[in-house]
Write a protein that holds these residues in place. Structure first.
Motif, short mmCIF file in Angstrom:
data_model
loop_
_atom_site.label_atom_id
_atom_site.label_comp_id
_atom_site.label_asym_id
_atom_site.label_seq_id
_atom_site.Cartn_x
_atom_site.Cartn_y
_atom_site.Cartn_z
N THR A 114 0.74 -1.25 0.06
CA THR A 114 -0.09 0.03 0.05
C THR A 114 0.92 1.33 -0.06
N SER A 116 3.09 4.28 0.71
CA SER A 116 3.59 5.34 1.88
C SER A 116 3.02 4.62 3.12
N SER A 148 -9.92 3.50 -3.47
CA SER A 148 -8.96 4.49 -4.00
C SER A 148 -9.03 5.70 -2.61
N LYS A 149 -9.96 5.77 -2.06
CA LYS A 149 -10.25 6.67 -0.84
C LYS A 149 -9.25 6.01 0.23
N TYR A 150 -9.38 4.85 0.40
CA TYR A 150 -8.86 4.19 1.71
C TYR A 150 -7.24 4.16 1.44
N ARG A 151 -6.71 4.16 0.26
CA ARG A 151 -5.21 4.39 0.04
C ARG A 151 -5.09 5.62 0.24
N GLN A 152 -5.62 6.49 -0.26
CA GLN A 152 -5.45 8.04 0.20
C GLN A 152 -5.50 8.08 1.70
N VAL A 153 -6.11 7.82 2.50
CA VAL A 153 -6.12 7.82 3.94
C VAL A 153 -4.77 7.36 4.64
N ARG A 155 -2.13 6.68 2.80
CA ARG A 155 -0.79 7.38 2.32
C ARG A 155 -0.72 9.04 2.96
N GLU A 156 -1.72 9.42 3.17
CA GLU A 156 -1.56 10.84 4.06
C GLU A 156 -1.57 10.92 5.57
N TYR A 157 -2.15 9.68 6.39
CA TYR A 157 -2.29 9.70 7.69
C TYR A 157 -1.60 8.71 8.20
#
Length: 263
Positions: A114, A116, A148-153, A155-157
């Motif tokens: 996943t 980051s 996609s949203k899950y990967r963003q969370v 990655r960012e947090y």
């Protein structure tokens, strides 16, 4: 998790998609000590898989931390790490070919890291020097429309927060992986997931990641609504099973040398 910080790690490796790391995961039920010994011997001998293999790790189930499934708990999870691709002969040996007696493969899948959110010390040598650590294995089902949203969370947090905890030596590694393809699934296996998260920690004092992650996230992103971050995760995913495990074989030191250096 305790508040003590035994040491500080300055060099971390983060595995990103461009690093082309793929993982063959096998969920296994072993019946009897002889079968486990044979499984261990095979994992130790991972060099037979050739130059693209970065190592193998084998984990034995000890206890269940959270369980939302009626499916029987399996005995082992095996992870085999490769650069670029998994050779066909490896898939044939570990998945297609009949397994030794008393060894049943319940599920075999190819995992990708996943973004980051796959972090470990660049000099990772396993957890033998921390006998109080056990391997936490989260089996997570993320709704397909939310991937996609899950990967963003992540990655960012979650990934950056986990990196801080690894750096502070409060956890051994944080390895978030997502299912790319299921190669085999036993028809009787009445449980499913599309993410596996691996982390080494003190299981005896562990009551979930929320408190530790919350404290770190407030430093990383003080303006963020952290309650909303975790609420988003809860809406996107379920955790059908979360277990603690003994690390039986940790022949995966080369994985830490594969990733992108993180300050």
């Amino acid at each position: 998790m305790t508040d003590s910080v035994p040491s500080f790690r300055s060099n971390l490796a983060r595995i990103e998609p461009d690093d082309r790391l793929v993982v063959l995961a096998r969920t296994i039920q072993v019946r009897g000590p002889h079968a486990e010994t044979e499984l261990i011997d095979r994992a130790v001998n991972w060099a037979r898989f050739g130059k693209t293999c970065l190592g193998q790790a084998l984990y034995r189930h000890r206890s269940t931390f959270r369980n939302a499934s009626k499916a029987a708990v399996w005995s082992h999870l095996e992870l085999s790490y490769f650069r670029d691709i998994i050779p066909d002969d490896v898939i044939h040996e570990l998945v297609a070919r009949p397994q030794p007696p008393e060894t049943q493969v319940l599920r075999a899948e190819i995992l990708l890291t996943t973004p980051s959110a796959f972090v470990l010390p660049s000099d990772w040598q396993g957890s033998a020097n921390r006998p109080e650590w056990q391997a936490s294995l989260e089996y997570i089902e993320v709704e397909s429309l939310c991937l996609s949203k899950y990967r963003q969370v992540m990655r960012e947090y979650i990934g950056p927060a986990a990196a801080q905890l690894v750096q502070a030596n409060r956890i051994g590694t944080f390895r978030a992986m997502e299912t790319a393809v299921v190669l085999y699934r036993d028809p009787a296996l009445a449980i499913d997931w599309n993410q596996i998260h691996l982390c080494e920690l003190e299981a005896g004092s562990f009551n979930g990641f929320a408190q530790a992650f919350d404290a770190v996230l407030r430093e990383i992103s003080p303006d963020s609504d952290l309650a909303a971050v975790f609420a988003d995760l809860d809406r996107m995913r379920t955790i059908p099973r979360w277990t603690f495990n003994d690390p039986v074989v940790e022949g995966d030191a080369a994985v830490g040398r594969k990733g992108t250096a993180t300050p």
